[in-house]
Design a protein around this motif. Structure first.
Motif, PDB file in Angstrom:
ATOM      1  N   TRP A 124       0.831  -1.216   0.000  1.00 56.23           N
ATOM      2  CA  TRP A 124       0.000   0.000   0.000  1.00 56.23           C
ATOM      3  C   TRP A 124       0.861   1.261   0.000  1.00 56.23           C
ATOM      4  N   ARG A 125       2.070   1.141   0.532  1.00 54.78           N
ATOM      5  CA  ARG A 125       2.909   2.346   0.606  1.00 54.78           C
ATOM      6  C   ARG A 125       3.142   2.937  -0.776  1.00 54.78           C
ATOM      7  N   GLU A 126       3.207   2.061  -1.773  1.00 56.38           N
ATOM      8  CA  GLU A 126       3.430   2.550  -3.141  1.00 56.38           C
ATOM      9  C   GLU A 126       2.148   3.060  -3.778  1.00 56.38           C
ATOM     10  N   LEU A 127       1.024   2.616  -3.259  1.00 55.54           N
ATOM     11  CA  LEU A 127      -0.244   2.908  -3.933  1.00 55.54           C
ATOM     12  C   LEU A 127      -1.127   3.879  -3.157  1.00 55.54           C
ATOM     13  N   ALA A 128      -0.693   4.257  -1.944  1.00 58.18           N
ATOM     14  CA  ALA A 128      -1.527   5.112  -1.100  1.00 58.18           C
ATOM     15  C   ALA A 128      -0.817   6.424  -0.800  1.00 58.18           C
ATOM     16  N   ILE A 129      -1.619   7.465  -0.596  1.00 55.80           N
ATOM     17  CA  ILE A 129      -1.028   8.758  -0.244  1.00 55.80           C
ATOM     18  C   ILE A 129      -1.080   8.998   1.255  1.00 55.80           C
ATOM     19  N   SER A 130      -2.017   8.367   1.932  1.00 57.52           N
ATOM     20  CA  SER A 130      -2.115   8.486   3.382  1.00 57.52           C
ATOM     21  C   SER A 130      -3.035   7.383   3.887  1.00 57.52           C
ATOM     22  N   CYS A 131      -3.376   7.458   5.157  1.00 59.08           N
ATOM     23  CA  CYS A 131      -4.139   6.367   5.754  1.00 59.08           C
ATOM     24  C   CYS A 131      -4.957   6.917   6.920  1.00 59.08           C
ATOM     25  N   PHE A 132      -6.091   6.314   7.184  1.00 58.75           N
ATOM     26  CA  PHE A 132      -6.868   6.729   8.354  1.00 58.75           C
ATOM     27  C   PHE A 132      -7.397   5.500   9.095  1.00 58.75           C
ATOM     28  N   ASN A 133      -7.772   5.740  10.340  1.00 58.06           N
ATOM     29  CA  ASN A 133      -8.257   4.663  11.198  1.00 58.06           C
ATOM     30  C   ASN A 133      -9.779   4.612  11.123  1.00 58.06           C
ATOM     31  N   LEU A 134     -10.303   3.439  10.782  1.00 57.69           N
ATOM     32  CA  LEU A 134     -11.753   3.254  10.735  1.00 57.69           C
ATOM     33  C   LEU A 134     -12.108   2.082  11.650  1.00 57.69           C
ATOM     34  N   ASN A 135     -12.619   2.392  12.812  1.00 52.76           N
ATOM     35  CA  ASN A 135     -13.008   1.355  13.787  1.00 52.76           C
ATOM     36  C   ASN A 135     -11.878   0.366  14.059  1.00 52.76           C
ATOM     37  N   GLY A 136     -10.678   0.890  14.164  1.00 54.74           N
ATOM     38  CA  GLY A 136      -9.534   0.039  14.479  1.00 54.74           C
ATOM     39  C   GLY A 136      -8.797  -0.508  13.277  1.00 54.74           C
ATOM     40  N   ASP A 137      -9.368  -0.329  12.088  1.00 53.86           N
ATOM     41  CA  ASP A 137      -8.695  -0.806  10.869  1.00 53.86           C
ATOM     42  C   ASP A 137      -8.028   0.364  10.151  1.00 53.86           C
ATOM     43  N   ALA A 138      -6.807   0.125   9.694  1.00 55.07           N
ATOM     44  CA  ALA A 138      -6.113   1.154   8.896  1.00 55.07           C
ATOM     45  C   ALA A 138      -6.612   1.074   7.457  1.00 55.07           C
ATOM     46  N   ILE A 139      -7.143   2.192   6.958  1.00 60.04           N
ATOM     47  CA  ILE A 139      -7.685   2.238   5.592  1.00 60.04           C
ATOM     48  C   ILE A 139      -6.811   3.187   4.756  1.00 60.04           C
ATOM     49  N   PRO A 140      -6.040   2.658   3.831  1.00 57.20           N
ATOM     50  CA  PRO A 140      -5.215   3.535   2.984  1.00 57.20           C
ATOM     51  C   PRO A 140      -6.087   4.372   2.046  1.00 57.20           C
ATOM     52  N   ILE A 141      -5.636   5.581   1.761  1.00 56.63           N
ATOM     53  CA  ILE A 141      -6.307   6.428   0.758  1.00 56.63           C
ATOM     54  C   ILE A 141      -5.497   6.309  -0.536  1.00 56.63           C
ATOM     55  N   LEU A 142      -6.170   5.873  -1.590  1.00 59.14           N
ATOM     56  CA  LEU A 142      -5.459   5.503  -2.812  1.00 59.14           C
ATOM     57  C   LEU A 142      -4.872   6.696  -3.561  1.00 59.14           C
ATOM     58  N   ASN A 143      -3.696   6.468  -4.106  1.00 56.33           N
ATOM     59  CA  ASN A 143      -3.089   7.407  -5.035  1.00 56.33           C
ATOM     60  C   ASN A 143      -3.446   6.914  -6.445  1.00 56.33           C
ATOM     61  N   LEU A 144      -4.587   7.372  -6.939  1.00 54.41           N
ATOM     62  CA  LEU A 144      -5.116   6.844  -8.206  1.00 54.41           C
ATOM     63  C   LEU A 144      -4.207   7.159  -9.380  1.00 54.41           C
ATOM     64  N   ASN A 145      -3.585   8.318  -9.316  1.00 53.22           N
ATOM     65  CA  ASN A 145      -2.664   8.684 -10.398  1.00 53.22           C
ATOM     66  C   ASN A 145      -1.526   7.672 -10.504  1.00 53.22           C
ATOM     67  N   ARG A 146      -0.982   7.297  -9.354  1.00 44.32           N
ATOM     68  CA  ARG A 146       0.121   6.333  -9.374  1.00 44.32           C
ATOM     69  C   ARG A 146      -0.377   4.943  -9.790  1.00 44.32           C
ATOM     70  N   ILE A 147      -1.556   4.577  -9.332  1.00 48.07           N
ATOM     71  CA  ILE A 147      -2.105   3.251  -9.650  1.00 48.07           C
ATOM     72  C   ILE A 147      -2.337   3.086 -11.150  1.00 48.07           C
ATOM     73  N   PHE A 148      -2.882   4.108 -11.780  1.00 47.60           N
ATOM     74  CA  PHE A 148      -3.248   3.968 -13.191  1.00 47.60           C
ATOM     75  C   PHE A 148      -2.213   4.544 -14.155  1.00 47.60           C
ATOM     76  N   ASN A 149      -1.331   5.370 -13.651  1.00 40.91           N
ATOM     77  CA  ASN A 149      -0.385   6.017 -14.567  1.00 40.91           C
ATOM     78  C   ASN A 149       1.043   5.522 -14.410  1.00 40.91           C
ATOM     79  N   SER A 150       1.205   4.325 -13.872  1.00 40.93           N
ATOM     80  CA  SER A 150       2.554   3.774 -13.790  1.00 40.93           C
ATOM     81  C   SER A 150       2.612   2.481 -14.603  1.00 40.93           C
ATOM     82  N   VAL A 151       3.730   2.310 -15.281  1.00 42.69           N
ATOM     83  CA  VAL A 151       3.939   1.121 -16.098  1.00 42.69           C
ATOM     84  C   VAL A 151       4.249  -0.049 -15.174  1.00 42.69           C
ATOM     85  N   PRO A 152       3.693  -1.246 -15.453  1.00 40.42           N
ATOM     86  CA  PRO A 152       3.984  -2.393 -14.591  1.00 40.42           C
ATOM     87  C   PRO A 152       5.481  -2.660 -14.471  1.00 40.42           C
ATOM     88  N   GLY A 153       5.916  -3.037 -13.282  1.00 41.68           N
ATOM     89  CA  GLY A 153       7.334  -3.296 -13.048  1.00 41.68           C
ATOM     90  C   GLY A 153       7.796  -4.627 -13.589  1.00 41.68           C
TER      91      GLY A 153
END
Lengths: 153, 152
Positions: A124-153
């Motif tokens: 998630w570190r590569e795909l998320a810009i930040s994270c928040f706590n939801l009822n004890g679960d860490a929910i990453p906030i997606l970096n959509l630009n990085r997810i869709f605009n990066s060439v597969p490794g």
């Protein structure tokens, strides 16, 4: 059938469930449509986590299986979220599609809920810009630009 | 995803069907079409399925899945063999069917960045009969198969 998504004035994020316990969030303004009977087409010689496309409003969108991208098995997800993002601020938005195993859930996120992107979910570190706590679960906030605009490794 | 203005693929396009895959090539790059019954399956070249005779020589024939992976056997639905130029020679590719489309015009779409693997033979995508066709050319496709054979 496609559904227009509307959020209340209080909510500012959607939590998306990609299956296998992989959940993440996008901003309310980033989620454009929910499609629950998707017709998609396989494209050969593509990554297993993004090997299908679908038509949406005259555009052809890549369909991303984030559970698979995170290391899980390929999901046969019945819902698709059409998301929009900008390559650069002020540019016309680009669009992509995310597979989900259930409809998205509206949540309200504030700064005091911020937490670290969990190390156990290193990807998630590569795909998320930040994270928040939801009822004890860490929910990453997606970096959509990085997810869709990066060439597969 | 970037949308590309409608354009002619070439003067004519050849649509190669491999199961559900629609593969579009410039029609002029398909030299001839042979029947699968004419393929000599004895002693095939490495990772090929047999030999096709064309211009008084024998050329290797390859069989691919709809994911464009090599197959060792020719399934019954692969009824035809499209002969493509490969350098100074030729190469055969088994297909279910081949249709020539004159003055092919369609909305073209770039392959999304997130899907763009190195060495993909897919140049771009095109709308075709309420579905999608993958556009390639003989150079890209034969280079891709050559790489598959070397790395198999």
């Amino acid at each position: 059938m496609p559904k227009e998504l509307k959020s209340s004035s209080r909510t500012n994020a959607w939590v998306l469930d990609f299956g296998m316990g992989y959940r993440a969030a996008v901003g309310t303004r980033e989620l454009f449509h929910l499609i629950d009977v998707p017709t998609s087409y396989i494209v050969p010689c593509t990554p297993a986590y993004c090997h299908k496309v679908l038509f949406w409003q005259g555009k052809l969108l890549p369909l991303m299986d984030l559970a698979s991208r995170m290391g899980g098995v390929e999901q046969d997800a019945p819902y698709i979220a059409v998301v929009g993002y900008q390559f650069k601020r002020g540019e016309y938005p680009q669009f992509g599609a995310l597979q989900m195993v259930s409809p998205p859930m509206q949540v309200t996120v504030s700064d005091d809920l911020a937490c670290e992107i969990p190390g156990g979910l290193g990807g998630w570190r590569e795909l998320a810009i930040s994270c928040f706590n939801l009822n004890g679960d860490a929910i990453p906030i997606l970096n959509l630009n990085r997810i869709f605009n990066s060439v597969p490794g | 995803m970037q949308q590309i203005a409608p354009d002619r693929l070439n003067t004519a396009a050849a649509l190669i069907k491999i199961n559900s895959l629609n593969l579009l090539l410039p029609q002029g790059e398909i030299r001839t079409l042979e029947s699968s019954t004419d393929i000599d399956r004895a002693a095939p070249a490495l990772h090929s399925v047999g030999w096709a005779s064309y211009m008084q020589k024998h050329w290797p024939v390859y069989c691919l899945t709809e994911q464009l992976a090599l197959m060792n056997e020719i399934p019954p639905e692969r009824r035809a063999c499209a002969m493509l130029s490969m350098g100074a020679g030729f190469i055969g590719i088994m297909c279910d069917d081949l249709t020539v489309i004159k003055n092919f015009t369609a909305q073209r779409f770039e392959l999304p960045l997130a899907m763009k693997l190195n060495h993909t033979p897919v140049l771009y995508l095109a709308e075709y009969e309420k579905g999608v066709a993958c556009v390639s050319n003989a150079g890209k496709l034969t280079a891709y198969i050559e790489r598959l054979v070397l790395n198999a």
